[in-house]
Design an enzyme around this catalytic site. Sequence first.
Site, PDB file in Angstrom:
ATOM      1  N   SER A  57       0.809  -1.243  -0.061  1.00  0.00           N
ATOM      2  CA  SER A  57       0.136  -0.149  -0.027  1.00  0.00           C
ATOM      3  C   SER A  57       0.765   1.222   0.007  1.00  0.00           C
ATOM      4  O   SER A  57       0.221   2.226  -0.465  1.00  0.00           O
ATOM      5  CB  SER A  57      -0.838   0.032   1.203  1.00  0.00           C
ATOM      6  OG  SER A  57      -0.227   0.130   2.408  1.00  0.00           O
ATOM      7  N   LYS A 110       0.361   5.113   6.570  1.00  0.00           N
ATOM      8  CA  LYS A 110      -0.059   5.841   5.434  1.00  0.00           C
ATOM      9  C   LYS A 110       0.498   7.073   5.461  1.00  0.00           C
ATOM     10  O   LYS A 110       1.358   7.551   6.343  1.00  0.00           O
ATOM     11  CB  LYS A 110      -1.470   5.833   5.486  1.00  0.00           C
ATOM     12  CG  LYS A 110      -2.381   4.582   5.709  1.00  0.00           C
ATOM     13  CD  LYS A 110      -2.131   3.593   4.406  1.00  0.00           C
ATOM     14  CE  LYS A 110      -3.027   2.220   4.977  1.00  0.00           C
ATOM     15  NZ  LYS A 110      -2.555   1.326   3.439  1.00  0.00           N
TER      16      LYS A 110
END
Length: 269
Positions: A57, A110
């Site tokens: 990711s 993230k």
Amino acid sequence: MTNTLEVRTADPEIVSTQPTDENETLSESLASICVVLVVWLFVMTFVFQNFEIPSASMEKTLLIGDHVIVNRISLAPLTSWARFMPYHEVHRGDIIVFLKPGEPDLFLVKRVIAIPGDRIHLHNGVVYLNGVAQNEPQAGMPEDDGDTQHASYPYRDDFPALPPTAYDEVTPQWAHDLPRYIQGGDLVVPPGKIFALGDNRTESLDGRFWGFVPRANIVGSPLFVYWSFQTPADQIDKQSPREQLRFIAHVLIHFFDETRWKRTLHVIR
């Protein structure tokens, strides 16, 4: 003539009450080891912590198999008893490690895209922050080249223009809460929350799918890669003891030829 010192050391009462230099040295050594262990445990618990990147990711910023050192201090919530610590607020562009909302045992990493008060939307995968298109060279974008893996995906790439469907992997809670935060086609970040996305936008299950990150959920920020090993993308799904042992054996056998040596001490930005 008998030496006085020899007589005194032969006296059982005196021997039993006076520790030898050897015992003192042993005690000091044990004390030193205990101090080192306490300091090490404190540092690894409250200051730094190591994490492994299990998914794609955050590619190309972070690769599957990267092992990173995370600074747990700089982004920790300010406390009245430790104002001397070098805390700072979360900024746009920061890479953060946090506990996923709704899953308190799952750590995610993230990039911060928006902070409280910001307005955000995506169009064709491009982030518009407060009405301005963002230049993000690190972000993976959808491609209309026939590659279904990276093809345009309306909910993901034009967020939040379209409501989620049952096929969008959106959590039920976020599907319920999302409409209340939309104003004029933008998602408005509320106080005490941040909005985060993965750099690999076409493969990241991020804030678009489960919502905002509470400020209190942020654990820290990754500093650098201390070891990186070529790990299969599906290794995250192999959780049985047999599969885990097999991978450990693979690492031991291929430690030298499958370690990404060039990523050692790679600074994360």
